[in-house]
Design a protein around this motif. Structure first.
Motif, PDB file in Angstrom:
ATOM      1  N   LYS A 135       0.791  -1.210   0.000  1.00 45.10           N
ATOM      2  CA  LYS A 135       0.000   0.000   0.000  1.00 45.10           C
ATOM      3  C   LYS A 135       0.828   1.266   0.000  1.00 45.10           C
ATOM      4  O   LYS A 135       0.372   2.289  -0.474  1.00 45.10           O
ATOM      5  CB  LYS A 135      -0.946   0.015   1.195  1.00 45.10           C
ATOM      6  CG  LYS A 135      -2.106  -0.929   1.026  1.00 45.10           C
ATOM      7  CD  LYS A 135      -3.076  -0.819   2.164  1.00 45.10           C
ATOM      8  CE  LYS A 135      -4.167  -1.858   2.029  1.00 45.10           C
ATOM      9  NZ  LYS A 135      -5.048  -1.864   3.192  1.00 45.10           N
ATOM     10  N   PHE A 136       2.057   1.238   0.548  1.00 46.51           N
ATOM     11  CA  PHE A 136       2.814   2.463   0.496  1.00 46.51           C
ATOM     12  C   PHE A 136       3.364   2.717  -0.905  1.00 46.51           C
ATOM     13  O   PHE A 136       4.095   3.650  -1.144  1.00 46.51           O
ATOM     14  CB  PHE A 136       3.932   2.512   1.545  1.00 46.51           C
ATOM     15  CG  PHE A 136       4.875   1.350   1.560  1.00 46.51           C
ATOM     16  CD1 PHE A 136       4.799   0.423   2.575  1.00 46.51           C
ATOM     17  CD2 PHE A 136       5.840   1.205   0.593  1.00 46.51           C
ATOM     18  CE1 PHE A 136       5.686  -0.640   2.614  1.00 46.51           C
ATOM     19  CE2 PHE A 136       6.718   0.159   0.639  1.00 46.51           C
ATOM     20  CZ  PHE A 136       6.639  -0.773   1.642  1.00 46.51           C
ATOM     21  N   LEU A 137       2.996   1.892  -1.871  1.00 42.37           N
ATOM     22  CA  LEU A 137       3.382   2.084  -3.266  1.00 42.37           C
ATOM     23  C   LEU A 137       2.153   2.210  -4.159  1.00 42.37           C
ATOM     24  O   LEU A 137       2.169   1.765  -5.301  1.00 42.37           O
ATOM     25  CB  LEU A 137       4.230   0.896  -3.757  1.00 42.37           C
ATOM     26  CG  LEU A 137       5.539   0.658  -3.022  1.00 42.37           C
ATOM     27  CD1 LEU A 137       6.249  -0.539  -3.619  1.00 42.37           C
ATOM     28  CD2 LEU A 137       6.414   1.874  -3.125  1.00 42.37           C
ATOM     29  N   TYR A 143      11.088  -2.231   4.520  1.00 50.81           N
ATOM     30  CA  TYR A 143       9.659  -2.078   4.773  1.00 50.81           C
ATOM     31  C   TYR A 143       8.945  -3.433   4.726  1.00 50.81           C
ATOM     32  O   TYR A 143       8.013  -3.682   5.496  1.00 50.81           O
ATOM     33  CB  TYR A 143       9.023  -1.148   3.742  1.00 50.81           C
ATOM     34  CG  TYR A 143       9.134   0.319   4.047  1.00 50.81           C
ATOM     35  CD1 TYR A 143       8.427   0.897   5.089  1.00 50.81           C
ATOM     36  CD2 TYR A 143       9.945   1.148   3.272  1.00 50.81           C
ATOM     37  CE1 TYR A 143       8.517   2.251   5.356  1.00 50.81           C
ATOM     38  CE2 TYR A 143      10.044   2.499   3.532  1.00 50.81           C
ATOM     39  CZ  TYR A 143       9.324   3.058   4.572  1.00 50.81           C
ATOM     40  OH  TYR A 143       9.415   4.396   4.837  1.00 50.81           O
ATOM     41  N   ASN A 144       9.374  -4.280   3.826  1.00 50.48           N
ATOM     42  CA  ASN A 144       8.724  -5.576   3.693  1.00 50.48           C
ATOM     43  C   ASN A 144       8.822  -6.389   4.976  1.00 50.48           C
ATOM     44  O   ASN A 144       7.917  -7.156   5.313  1.00 50.48           O
ATOM     45  CB  ASN A 144       9.343  -6.358   2.539  1.00 50.48           C
ATOM     46  CG  ASN A 144       8.527  -7.588   2.176  1.00 50.48           C
ATOM     47  OD1 ASN A 144       7.372  -7.480   1.787  1.00 50.48           O
ATOM     48  ND2 ASN A 144       9.131  -8.756   2.304  1.00 50.48           N
ATOM     49  N   ASP A 145       9.909  -6.203   5.733  1.00 52.78           N
ATOM     50  CA  ASP A 145      10.077  -6.970   6.961  1.00 52.78           C
ATOM     51  C   ASP A 145       9.126  -6.519   8.064  1.00 52.78           C
ATOM     52  O   ASP A 145       8.950  -7.238   9.056  1.00 52.78           O
ATOM     53  CB  ASP A 145      11.528  -6.894   7.444  1.00 52.78           C
ATOM     54  CG  ASP A 145      12.362  -8.045   6.900  1.00 52.78           C
ATOM     55  OD1 ASP A 145      11.956  -8.633   5.873  1.00 52.78           O
ATOM     56  OD2 ASP A 145      13.421  -8.348   7.478  1.00 52.78           O
ATOM     57  N   LEU A 146       8.524  -5.344   7.931  1.00 54.37           N
ATOM     58  CA  LEU A 146       7.477  -4.970   8.876  1.00 54.37           C
ATOM     59  C   LEU A 146       6.316  -5.953   8.814  1.00 54.37           C
ATOM     60  O   LEU A 146       5.561  -6.088   9.773  1.00 54.37           O
ATOM     61  CB  LEU A 146       6.964  -3.560   8.581  1.00 54.37           C
ATOM     62  CG  LEU A 146       7.889  -2.408   8.965  1.00 54.37           C
ATOM     63  CD1 LEU A 146       7.354  -1.102   8.382  1.00 54.37           C
ATOM     64  CD2 LEU A 146       8.023  -2.296  10.484  1.00 54.37           C
ATOM     65  N   ARG A 157       4.731   5.229   4.286  1.00 54.02           N
ATOM     66  CA  ARG A 157       6.169   5.381   4.468  1.00 54.02           C
ATOM     67  C   ARG A 157       6.441   6.263   5.680  1.00 54.02           C
ATOM     68  O   ARG A 157       5.612   7.039   6.129  1.00 54.02           O
ATOM     69  CB  ARG A 157       6.806   5.968   3.207  1.00 54.02           C
ATOM     70  CG  ARG A 157       6.809   4.983   2.060  1.00 54.02           C
ATOM     71  CD  ARG A 157       7.476   5.513   0.815  1.00 54.02           C
ATOM     72  NE  ARG A 157       8.940   5.517   0.920  1.00 54.02           N
ATOM     73  CZ  ARG A 157       9.751   5.489  -0.135  1.00 54.02           C
ATOM     74  NH1 ARG A 157       9.238   5.456  -1.371  1.00 54.02           N
ATOM     75  NH2 ARG A 157      11.053   5.490   0.026  1.00 54.02           N
ATOM     76  N   ALA A 158       7.636   6.147   6.213  1.00 59.00           N
ATOM     77  CA  ALA A 158       7.989   6.803   7.462  1.00 59.00           C
ATOM     78  C   ALA A 158       7.890   8.319   7.353  1.00 59.00           C
ATOM     79  O   ALA A 158       8.308   8.920   6.364  1.00 59.00           O
ATOM     80  CB  ALA A 158       9.398   6.401   7.883  1.00 59.00           C
TER      81      ALA A 158
END
Length: 510
Positions: free
Chosen positions: A26-28, A58-61, A217-218
């Motif tokens: 979703k952040f993409l 991010y994927n590791d979240l 995203r952060a």
């Protein structure tokens, strides 16, 4: 959806070479979720040339070992608010010991958490290494700083969880060779200093918001919000109040989202959202780009109610803590109907009388419309709410009250009552404002409000520990096996101690 793979080349104490397999999510959101290919991946129209490495982190979240079984067992089930649920045989001793104590050093779930978080940290370090040491990538100073800030936010968050889970852990702040990877543990104080540095850098160099294509995203709000909790955990009250205030005055967040809308699909990334782990799905890719934490907590039954494994269920002790007619209870407790009472889900479905557990966690309950859309029951697509705005407001209230003085106690009361006002939703007959100028009385009210507002949201155990209440609360909740001097921390996995040849040492009591 494209799966970007890059070899990270980092070796952990487990001697595993990591590979960053990243999925766009979703952040993409530059187009319909789930449809990225090698031809329409957003860079170079995205944020910068380090995205490939950033998305690996991010994927590791969404990793099982970062935000799934171990996460909710360690944060909820170890507390007085949740039981493991399901049956004693489901998950075996490894899962049940989070309920009964102690969790043993041989526990496979704990071992997975250790490796999963260090893998996540290694990917963050790789981003920083690419920015600092890869001459083949050209980028502006602003993009370099922003990319490092994203990585340092995630690394700071990962270490914050690790220090609360394990206490002493190794600080890995760069890409290490095989010969240098066996690093001794640092003290909790050293780790907190490291976390603060990462989050302060992130807060100073991240944007307040992103283009909607990159939702999740952060941001500086995420960094300041987690930093506030880091300070609060250490009883750095003034710093916590200041960091929370930065979020509250940023203009990015508010309490306008109704409580019963926050947790479903329609409430994702709302004005309430400070930090959510982004997940998505499609009819053709139902799980690969999502998170499994919702499936583990889903209703365990048959047929149309075969939604998950039935773990992490609310306790009667949590139920008894609610004030009369608090509407947040109905949004949190998903109840099994009885012969005399028919209960409904938040979407108006009548619940059956056949469920294995009488109550489930309704905050992770997925919409039947989305289950039909994706032709899937597992709920992988639902975001994880890590930090909500109400949490920040309550941290501000707690810090202000602990600082004390008439002015700060007034600020604390105002913040606390703003959360209660949203919860009562215009019904003046319930949840009256807390009116007191006594610091101790207000402290009790703030502690209560955190428990209810954030029920089943992965904070309760950490709150009990930092308040010094874990022993008394767990004893009152019928957990005689809990010993705070041992069980406030998880054990260091014995396999990691063995692999380190004694460089790593065990926590007290194990």
């Amino acid at each position: 959806m494209k799966n970007i793979k890059s070899q990270i080349g980092i070796v952990l104490t487990t001697m595993i070479v990591l590979s960053a397999a990243t999925g766009c999510k979703k952040f993409l959101d530059t187009e319909k979720q789930g449809t990225y290919t090698t031809d329409n991946y957003p860079y170079p129209k995205g944020s910068g040339p380090y995205d490939t490495f950033l998305f690996g982190a991010y994927n590791d979240l969404r990793s099982y070992d970062v935000h799934c079984t171990g996460f909710f067992l360690a944060t909820n089930v170890r507390s007085d608010d949740a039981d493991k649920g399901s049956t004693a045989g489901d998950g075996g001793a490894d899962a049940n010991s989070f309920d009964t104590f102690p969790v043993l050093p041989s526990n496979g779930i704990v071992s997975g958490m250790w490796v999963g978080y260090l893998s996540f940290i290694a990917k963050c370090n790789n981003v920083i290494n690419q920015v600092d040491n890869n001459p083949a990538i050209t980028a502006s100073d602003q993009i370099k700083m922003q990319s490092k800030a994203e990585a340092r936010f995630m690394r700071g968050y990962a270490y914050f969880n690790m220090v609360r889970f394990f206490g002493r852990v190794p600080i890995l702040d760069k890409v290490l060779s095989v010969s240098a990877v066996n690093v001794p543990q640092s003290s909790a104080a050293q780790i907190y200093t490291f976390i603060e540095s990462d989050l302060q850098f992130a807060a100073a160099n991240l944007p307040a918001s992103w283009d909607p294509r990159f939702v999740g995203r952060a941001t500086s709000g995420m960094a300041n919000g987690i930093l506030a909790k880091v300070y609060l955990t250490q009883k750095k009250w003034a710093a916590a109040m200041g960091a929370a205030n930065m979020v509250m005055t940023s203009g990015q967040y508010d309490l306008s989202t109704p409580y019963d809308k926050i947790f479903g699909e329609s409430g994702e990334n709302s004005q309430e959202s400070v930090f959510e782990v982004q997940a998505t799905a499609s009819a053709t890719v139902p799980t690969d780009n999502g998170v499994q934490i919702n499936q583990f907590q889903g209703v365990r039954d048959g047929g149309v109610w075969n939604l998950g494994f039935g773990w992490n269920v609310p306790t009667s002790y949590l139920e008894a803590a609610y004030e009369p007619n608090d509407p947040r209870e109905a949004r949190t407790f998903l109840r099994r109907s009885t012969a005399s009472t028919t209960y409904q889900t938040v979407y108006g479905e009548n619940t059956p009388t056949t469920w294995n557990n009488p109550i489930y966690n309704q905050k992770v309950y997925t919409s039947p419309a989305f289950r039909a859309l994706y032709n899937d029951m597992s709920g992988y697509w639902l975001n994880i709410r890590i930090l909500r705005y109400a949490d920040v407001v309550l941290m501000y209230a707690e810090a202000a009250n602990e600082i004390g003085g008439a002015a700060n106690i007034t600020l604390a009361s105002t913040a606390l009552n703003s959360v209660r006002s949203r919860a009562r939703n215009g019904n003046t007959a319930i949840l009256p404002d807390v009116v007191t100028i006594d610091q101790a009385t207000l402290r009790t009210a703030i502690h209560h409000e955190r428990r209810i507002e954030l029920a089943m949201e992965y904070d309760r155990f950490f709150d009990l520990v930092r308040w010094g209440q874990s022993q008394s609360a767990l004893a009152a909740a019928g957990r005689p096996g809990f010993v705070a001097s041992r069980d406030n921390l998880l054990p260091i996995p014995q396999t990691q101690i063995d692999l380190s040849k004694g460089v790593l040492t065990q926590n007290p009591g194990y």
